[in-house]
Design a protein around this motif. Sequence first.
Motif, PDB file in Angstrom:
ATOM      1  N   VAL A  12       0.837  -1.203   0.000  1.00 19.28           N
ATOM      2  CA  VAL A  12       0.000   0.000   0.000  1.00 19.28           C
ATOM      3  C   VAL A  12       0.870   1.251   0.000  1.00 19.28           C
ATOM      4  O   VAL A  12       1.813   1.380   0.804  1.00 19.28           O
ATOM      5  N   GLY A  13       0.540   2.176  -0.891  1.00 18.77           N
ATOM      6  CA  GLY A  13       1.122   3.510  -0.871  1.00 18.77           C
ATOM      7  C   GLY A  13       0.129   4.474  -0.266  1.00 18.77           C
ATOM      8  O   GLY A  13      -1.005   4.585  -0.746  1.00 18.77           O
ATOM      9  N   LEU A  14       0.523   5.151   0.804  1.00 19.20           N
ATOM     10  CA  LEU A  14      -0.349   6.080   1.526  1.00 19.20           C
ATOM     11  C   LEU A  14       0.083   7.507   1.234  1.00 19.20           C
ATOM     12  O   LEU A  14       1.207   7.906   1.545  1.00 19.20           O
ATOM     13  N   VAL A  15      -0.826   8.282   0.639  1.00 19.07           N
ATOM     14  CA  VAL A  15      -0.540   9.671   0.289  1.00 19.07           C
ATOM     15  C   VAL A  15      -1.146  10.577   1.346  1.00 19.07           C
ATOM     16  O   VAL A  15      -2.369  10.670   1.475  1.00 19.07           O
ATOM     17  N   GLY A  16      -0.293  11.246   2.123  1.00 19.27           N
ATOM     18  CA  GLY A  16      -0.743  12.130   3.188  1.00 19.27           C
ATOM     19  C   GLY A  16      -0.496  11.516   4.547  1.00 19.27           C
ATOM     20  O   GLY A  16      -0.862  10.351   4.786  1.00 19.27           O
ATOM     21  N   TYR A  17       0.159  12.287   5.429  1.00 22.49           N
ATOM     22  CA  TYR A  17       0.460  11.760   6.761  1.00 22.49           C
ATOM     23  C   TYR A  17       0.132  12.801   7.834  1.00 22.49           C
ATOM     24  O   TYR A  17       0.853  12.951   8.803  1.00 22.49           O
ATOM     25  N   GLY A  18      -0.991  13.499   7.610  1.00 20.29           N
ATOM     26  CA  GLY A  18      -1.518  14.384   8.644  1.00 20.29           C
ATOM     27  C   GLY A  18      -2.432  13.583   9.553  1.00 20.29           C
ATOM     28  O   GLY A  18      -2.198  12.405   9.816  1.00 20.29           O
ATOM     29  N   VAL A  36       0.341  -4.505   3.698  1.00 20.51           N
ATOM     30  CA  VAL A  36       1.569  -3.987   4.276  1.00 20.51           C
ATOM     31  C   VAL A  36       1.748  -2.542   3.820  1.00 20.51           C
ATOM     32  O   VAL A  36       1.520  -2.215   2.651  1.00 20.51           O
ATOM     33  N   LEU A  37       2.091  -1.666   4.749  1.00 17.73           N
ATOM     34  CA  LEU A  37       2.326  -0.263   4.421  1.00 17.73           C
ATOM     35  C   LEU A  37       3.710  -0.159   3.794  1.00 17.73           C
ATOM     36  O   LEU A  37       4.725  -0.300   4.478  1.00 17.73           O
ATOM     37  N   ASP A  38       3.746   0.085   2.489  1.00 19.32           N
ATOM     38  CA  ASP A  38       5.004   0.104   1.743  1.00 19.32           C
ATOM     39  C   ASP A  38       5.628   1.494   1.702  1.00 19.32           C
ATOM     40  O   ASP A  38       6.828   1.661   1.964  1.00 19.32           O
ATOM     41  N   THR A  39       4.809   2.496   1.339  1.00 19.40           N
ATOM     42  CA  THR A  39       5.331   3.846   1.123  1.00 19.40           C
ATOM     43  C   THR A  39       4.385   4.877   1.718  1.00 19.40           C
ATOM     44  O   THR A  39       3.166   4.764   1.560  1.00 19.40           O
ATOM     45  N   VAL A  40       4.953   5.865   2.383  1.00 18.69           N
ATOM     46  CA  VAL A  40       4.201   7.020   2.866  1.00 18.69           C
ATOM     47  C   VAL A  40       4.670   8.247   2.092  1.00 18.69           C
ATOM     48  O   VAL A  40       5.874   8.495   1.980  1.00 18.69           O
TER      49      VAL A  40
END
Length: 362
Positions: A12-18, A36-40
């Motif tokens: 999973v690529g997650l866009v935004g970490y607010g 699995v969290l791959d990229t932030v």
Amino acid sequence: MTGTGTDSPLRVGLVGYGLAGSVFHAPLIAATEGLVLDTVVTSRPERQEQARAEFPGVRVAASADELWPRADELDLIVIASPNRTHVPLATAALKAGLPVVVDKPVAGTAAEARELAALADERGLLLSVFQNRRWDNDFLTLRALLDAGELGDVWRFESRFERWRPKPKGGWRESGDPAEIGGLLYDLGSHVVDQALVLFGPAVSVYAESDVRRPGAEADDDTFVAITHAGGVRSHLYVSATTAQLGPRFRALGSRAGYVKYGLDPQEAALREGRRPGAGGDGWGREPEELWGRLGSGESPVTGGGRPVPSEPGDYPAYYAAVAAALRGTGGNPVTALEAAAALDVLEAARRSARDGVAVSL
């Protein structure tokens, strides 16, 4: 994409970490079997370091544009960035061949949501909207009561997301710039409208009152929406940052009985405090008995009327478990973009109603 074999975790690529990305999405993704969290993706150095500290081994990117050239290394993009970026980022991800989860509101207009849905269908890709409040404890409990016929024919439904925040916090969520899609109507209103439509079906008429109450505020901070559903139920929905005394979260009134529930689902507070699903036993989403709602007739629950109804455990993890199942072809999309578009029809009608002082037919 890396492939969706049952033995391979979906990356999973997650866009935004607010707030949305770090408090809701990242912990829930990490807690979901098969994901699995791959990229932030975040441009802020302090948030990049936060992501690395909270999820050792995660890759970090400063821009979503860094993801598209390596789309074959990912299986899902989650968009938890500011509202104004939802449509362009979802469009880019779908065109790169990647399934997408978008935080609510998926778009600023129902037309944009339907265009995204059409693009996803054209590409044969999942497009899901993170309407996590469908897995709140109170919503699950009320839905179970309705399914069991405990209330009889429901006549009126009241739902509130009320807060006491007399000073604006600032930021894009409270911006008066229409491009930011800020204000409570589209923020908390996305939740209460979605819940009402899921429970009681399509809306045929919408009336709204929307105000900017606090000194220095730019966007609506005190809004009321009335929906007449096709089946005859009337929903009265309140979202406010200016409520000095909070009302019940739910008040559902039917021909046989009523259900009244105070207090918020405990999952958001738990996530904000750093607690995670699956850790510390099986108590996730449960609340103490003194917070249970009451079911009865003829007397106020405040004076002991009715009987306490055990709250169903809240279950935000169920959303991402359903997304994983949908990606593997073993389940359906938990929240479609077309469902989100129906809620946006109501939000747009509410905005017109508040502006013009009239009820709007759908």
